[in-house]
Write an enzyme that holds these catalytic residues in place. Structure first.
Site, PDB file in Angstrom:
ATOM      1  N   GLU A 249       0.900  -1.176   0.000  1.00  0.00           N
ATOM      2  CA  GLU A 249       0.000   0.000   0.000  1.00  0.00           C
ATOM      3  C   GLU A 249       0.921   1.205   0.000  1.00  0.00           C
ATOM      4  O   GLU A 249       1.565   1.503   0.991  1.00  0.00           O
ATOM      5  CB  GLU A 249      -0.888  -0.030   1.242  1.00  0.00           C
ATOM      6  CG  GLU A 249      -2.239   0.623   0.986  1.00  0.00           C
ATOM      7  CD  GLU A 249      -2.285   2.088   1.338  1.00  0.00           C
ATOM      8  OE1 GLU A 249      -1.776   2.903   0.517  1.00  0.00           O
ATOM      9  OE2 GLU A 249      -2.812   2.419   2.409  1.00  0.00           O
ATOM     10  N   CYS A 283      -2.176   8.882   2.933  1.00  0.00           N
ATOM     11  CA  CYS A 283      -2.021   8.360   1.564  1.00  0.00           C
ATOM     12  C   CYS A 283      -3.195   8.791   0.684  1.00  0.00           C
ATOM     13  O   CYS A 283      -3.014   9.042  -0.496  1.00  0.00           O
ATOM     14  CB  CYS A 283      -1.830   6.852   1.566  1.00  0.00           C
ATOM     15  SG  CYS A 283      -3.074   5.963   2.493  1.00  0.00           S
TER      16      CYS A 283
HETATM   17  O1  TXE Z   1       8.399   6.125   4.515  1.00  0.00           O
HETATM   18  P1  TXE Z   1       9.191   4.786   4.217  1.00  0.00           P
HETATM   19  P2  TXE Z   1       8.917   7.520   5.080  1.00  0.00           P
HETATM   20  C1  TXE Z   1       5.230   8.373   1.633  1.00  0.00           C
HETATM   21  C2  TXE Z   1       5.110   9.864   1.832  1.00  0.00           C
HETATM   22  C3  TXE Z   1       6.341  10.188   2.607  1.00  0.00           C
HETATM   23  C4  TXE Z   1       7.332   9.221   2.004  1.00  0.00           C
HETATM   24  C5  TXE Z   1       8.492   8.867   2.883  1.00  0.00           C
HETATM   25  O2  TXE Z   1       5.124  10.512   0.597  1.00  0.00           O
HETATM   26  O3  TXE Z   1       6.737  11.509   2.407  1.00  0.00           O
HETATM   27  O4  TXE Z   1       6.584   8.056   1.755  1.00  0.00           O
HETATM   28  O5  TXE Z   1       8.050   8.504   4.185  1.00  0.00           O
HETATM   29  C6  TXE Z   1      10.233   0.818   6.479  1.00  0.00           C
HETATM   30  N1  TXE Z   1      12.655  -2.453   3.321  1.00  0.00           N
HETATM   31  N2  TXE Z   1       4.468   7.614   2.606  1.00  0.00           N
HETATM   32  O6  TXE Z   1      10.354   7.763   4.794  1.00  0.00           O
HETATM   33  O7  TXE Z   1      10.658   4.989   4.145  1.00  0.00           O
HETATM   34  C7  TXE Z   1      10.384   1.982   7.440  1.00  0.00           C
HETATM   35  O8  TXE Z   1      11.258   1.661   8.503  1.00  0.00           O
HETATM   36  C8  TXE Z   1      11.722  -2.696   4.274  1.00  0.00           C
HETATM   37  C9  TXE Z   1       3.204   7.125   2.164  1.00  0.00           C
HETATM   38  O9  TXE Z   1       8.532   7.545   6.481  1.00  0.00           O
HETATM   39  O10 TXE Z   1       8.517   4.156   3.058  1.00  0.00           O
HETATM   40  C10 TXE Z   1       8.942   2.179   7.886  1.00  0.00           C
HETATM   41  O11 TXE Z   1       8.586   1.209   8.868  1.00  0.00           O
HETATM   42  N3  TXE Z   1      11.198  -1.724   5.046  1.00  0.00           N
HETATM   43  C11 TXE Z   1       2.648   6.114   3.074  1.00  0.00           C
HETATM   44  C12 TXE Z   1       8.150   1.914   6.613  1.00  0.00           C
HETATM   45  O12 TXE Z   1       9.002   1.103   5.815  1.00  0.00           O
HETATM   46  C13 TXE Z   1      11.594  -0.457   4.837  1.00  0.00           C
HETATM   47  C14 TXE Z   1       2.908   6.278   4.515  1.00  0.00           C
HETATM   48  C15 TXE Z   1       7.761   3.176   5.809  1.00  0.00           C
HETATM   49  O13 TXE Z   1       8.926   3.923   5.553  1.00  0.00           O
HETATM   50  C16 TXE Z   1      12.557  -0.150   3.839  1.00  0.00           C
HETATM   51  C17 TXE Z   1       4.222   6.771   4.804  1.00  0.00           C
HETATM   52  C18 TXE Z   1      13.086  -1.223   3.071  1.00  0.00           C
HETATM   53  N4  TXE Z   1      13.978  -1.023   2.090  1.00  0.00           N
HETATM   54  C19 TXE Z   1       4.938   7.437   3.859  1.00  0.00           C
HETATM   55  N5  TXE Z   1      12.765   1.199   3.851  1.00  0.00           N
HETATM   56  C20 TXE Z   1       1.209   5.771   2.846  1.00  0.00           C
HETATM   57  N6  TXE Z   1       0.951   4.886   1.886  1.00  0.00           N
HETATM   58  O14 TXE Z   1       0.334   6.254   3.526  1.00  0.00           O
HETATM   59  C21 TXE Z   1      11.955   1.720   4.812  1.00  0.00           C
HETATM   60  N7  TXE Z   1      11.254   0.713   5.425  1.00  0.00           N
END
Ligand code: TXE
Length: 493
Positions: A249, A283
């Site tokens: 998602e 999101c």
């Molecule tokens: O999310 P990350 P971030 C979008 C939103 C935001 C951007 C970055 O635009 O500005 O993403 O947010 C884990 N393998 N959304 O940096 O990095 C991480 O530890 C496995 C949309 O906070 O995607 C955390 O638990 N796991 C979204 C989770 O993934 C990994 C909600 C989300 O982190 C990983 C949040 C990897 N390689 C942000 N890298 C929505 N759909 O609502 C990170 N994580």
């Protein structure tokens, strides 16, 4: 300093990995440190989940449901405590935090009531003269160990939406919360501990992206990931290498379309909520507001008036409408995106900077931009902040073209007094969800997920539950003859 722990194999542990300090986004005070798990901790979590799976998957759904019901009851007993922790770490107004918890409880209630029926074995009869008479038993069996990785924006509801169906179906779960909302992760683990689930059915490991990546690469059967597109693509790649089931998602850039026959008061209020709740870090926030040219000026005037009267502040203050952004990085990113739009010709109708009255905290004023175009970041990227670009359109065709001019396809919202028109339009919009005269609502009863780069798979409803099982067939031939007509030998000698 309070150190946030992991919950592994039924025990609370303080891993010795890196310590990540966590700032209160409203005050910038360090509220705790997150002790990141290490490889040996992950190994113990994995072994524990595998052992627990054998016991948990052989219990009846009824037995599992009895234990999970307690999780739902505990959520309500601890509503205030959990909501406070959400607001402390995430910054959102307390009222939004408690909506998260009550929303999560709806998911528990739904699956607890419906799962047994949804996973009941099905029988199909095929009576086909040329091929014979077959009976198929369709059975639903758990996958094994499911990893759930969640973000900070809905740190309680998002993980519960998939952990509960995964467990009801008989899987064991390893959960990794975002390191920005690690204490909410601790609260979730307490619920499963206090509900008395067998040891290892639920493990929770703390840490950042690196720990998430190690979990994804470990010997598990499925990964449910909610987060940004960049990390999501990395997860998909790592899962593909191990041929693991992947549910993603990811982000969205949802269009919010106001047609010329919309009820404007309602549409303005909808846009206000859709774009600014959660400080726009959702999101399915209404990220691009498209308004028919006949009602554009009226809409904009009312929208700007209402947006500029929203109160920015600490989420614990009951008069706050918009809390801080999650981090200094998010605040800078939002600010850069707005500046880029202005340099490219956008006009600020309100907001456009951090409010001056706060010396500390990652606040950003509700911002409305007009004279925007599709080349601006605010119209093409997922802006996680309270920034609303508003753009006019001439007709439905143009509205659909703009709505679909994005790599995302999560949600969309259409406002009109003509339901047939809305339904017709909704079929032309590339998104997993369309709301008509509503925005960003979620219920356990309907499937949730995106198309295009917004994700893979679904959660919620029976479709979400079916993602958590292997669907198998047992095929029984009911007419016994020495030789089926399609068997060897092919020549009739
Ligand atoms: O999310 P990350 P971030 C979008 C939103 C935001 C951007 C970055 O635009 O500005 O993403 O947010 C884990 N393998 N959304 O940096 O990095 C991480 O530890 C496995 C949309 O906070 O995607 C955390 O638990 N796991 C979204 C989770 O993934 C990994 C909600 C989300 O982190 C990983 C949040 C990897 N390689 C942000 N890298 C929505 N759909 O609502 C990170 N994580």
């Amino acid at each position: 300093m309070n150190i946030v722990r992991s919950f592994i194999d039924g025990k609370w542990i303080t891993p010795t990995g890196v310590k990540i300090p966590k700032l209160n986004p409203a005050t910038e005070e360090v509220i705790h440190e997150v002790a990141s798990a290490r490889m040996p901790d992950l190994r113990i979590a994995l072994e524990s989940s595998k052992r627990a799976f054998h016991q948990w998957s052989t219990m009846t759904i009824g037995e599992r449901v009895e234990l999970l019901k307690k999780v739902g009851q505990l959520m309500m007993d601890k509503l205030d405590e959990i909501s406070s922790v959400i607001t402390l770490e995430n910054g959102k107004p307390l009222v939004e935090s408690s909506m998260e918890v009550t929303g999560a409880q709806m998911y528990v209630d739904y699956y607890v009531a419906e799962a047994e029926q949804m996973l009941r074995e099905e029988t199909r009869i095929m009576d086909f003269p040329q091929a014979g008479n077959y009976e198929f038993r369709i059975v639903f069996e758990p996958l094994g160990v499911v990893v759930v990785i969640s973000p900070w924006n809905w740190p309680f509801l998002i993980p519960i939406q998939t952990i509960i169906p995964a467990m009801v179906a008989g899987n064991s779960v390893i959960f990794k919360p975002s390191s920005l909302t690690a204490m909410v992760g601790e609260k979730i683990a307490e619920l499963f501990e206090e509900a008395g689930l067998p040891k290892g059915v639920f493990n929770m490991v703390q840490g950042g992206g690196r720990i998430g990546e190690m979990l994804v690469k470990s010997d598990v059967q499925a990964v449910v990931f909610t987060g940004g597109n960049k990390a999501g693509a990395q997860v998909a790649l790592n899962c593909a290498k191990g041929l693991k089931k992947t549910i993603l998602e990811l982000g969205g850039s949802d269009p919010f379309i106001v047609l010329d026959d919309a009820n404007l008061d309602e549409a303005v209020n909808g846009a206000l909520y859709g774009r600014f709740f959660g400080a726009g870090q959702i999101c399915v926030s209404a990220k691009r507001i498209l308004v028919h040219e006949n009602v554009f000026n009226d809409f904009l005037k009312q929208f700007v008036e209402k947006a500029s009267s929203l109160k920015v502040g600490n989420g614990f203050d009951p008069s706050t409408d918009i809390g801080p952004l999650i981090s200094r990085e998010q605040q800078s990113y939002v600010s850069r995106s707005v500046r880029q739009a202005i340099l490219a010709g956008a006009r600020i109708m309100c907001g456009g900077s951090a409010p001056k009255e706060f010396k500390k905290g990652f606040f950003y004023s509700p911002t409305v931009l007009t004279d925007v175009n599709l080349s601006m970041k605010v119209m093409s990227e997922e802006i996680f902040g309270p920034v609303a670009p508003v753009m006019p359109f001439h007709d439905e065709k143009q509205a659909v073209e703009i709505a679909n001019a994005t790599e995302y396809g999560l949600g969309a919202s259409i406002w009109t007094e003509n339901e047939d028109r809305a339904i017709r339009l909704s079929r032309r919009i590339e998104s997993g969800i369309v709301w008509i005269n509503d925005v960003a609502v979620t219920f356990p009863h309907a499937p949730w997920g995106g198309v295009k780069r917004s994700g893979l798979g679904r959660h919620s409803s029976r479709y979400g539950l079916l993602e958590m099982v292997n669907i198998r067939q047992i095929c029984i031939n009911k007419i016994r003859e020495p030789r089926r007509m399609w068997w060897l030998p092919y020549s009739k000698e």
